[in-house]
Write an enzyme that holds these catalytic residues in place. Structure first.
Site, short mmCIF file in Angstrom:
data_model
loop_
_atom_site.label_atom_id
_atom_site.label_comp_id
_atom_site.label_asym_id
_atom_site.label_seq_id
_atom_site.Cartn_x
_atom_site.Cartn_y
_atom_site.Cartn_z
CB CYS A 128 -0.91 0.01 1.23
SG CYS A 128 -2.12 1.35 1.21
NE ARG B 231 -1.28 4.72 8.54
CZ ARG B 231 -2.57 4.51 8.75
NH1 ARG B 231 -3.06 4.63 9.96
NH2 ARG B 231 -3.37 4.19 7.76
#
Length: 124
Positions: free
Chosen positions: A41, A45
């Site tokens: 992704c 984070r």
């Protein structure tokens, strides 16, 4: 990948020298030969190289919102084909993470009977 991820989870990653003058010269002069392709992704984070405690040249990283590979004409698929072909990468891993906004938005839209194209671009 597994061993690097175990170091990351245990909080002992970074044991490999991330900057090695010999390694940098080798991959600059001789080209890259990543052993793995990781589709992850785009979420900031989820730092793929850090999660697998990898050095430059180890992993061919592809990132986009929701870790999708939706279009035959898309750059993510083409990049994957390049890594498998000319770069001879032998492993493809798709990663995911909790609370992914792109996946959550797509699932909510689908459950509501909506058109996933409204989620944003080609994510849906």
């Amino acid at each position: 990948l597994y061993a690097g991820n175990q170091r990351y989870i245990a909080g002992i990653s970074g044991q490999l020298a991330t900057y090695d003058r010999h390694l940098m010269k080798e991959i600059t002069d001789g080209g890259q030969k990543p052993f793995a392709i990781v589709l992850g992704c785009a979420d900031s984070r989820c730092p793929v190289e850090l999660m697998f405690d990898a050095r430059p040249g180890d992993i061919f990283v592809l990132r986009n919102a929701g870790n999708t590979l939706t279009s035959a004409s898309g750059s993510t698929l083409g990049s994957t084909e390049y890594a498998v072909g000319p770069l001879d990468s032998k492993l493809i891993m798709v990663t995911g993470h909790t609370n992914c906004g792109a996946v959550t938005a797509t699932v909510k839209t689908m459950l509501a009977g909506g058109d996933t194209a409204s989620v944003g671009g080609s994510i849906g």
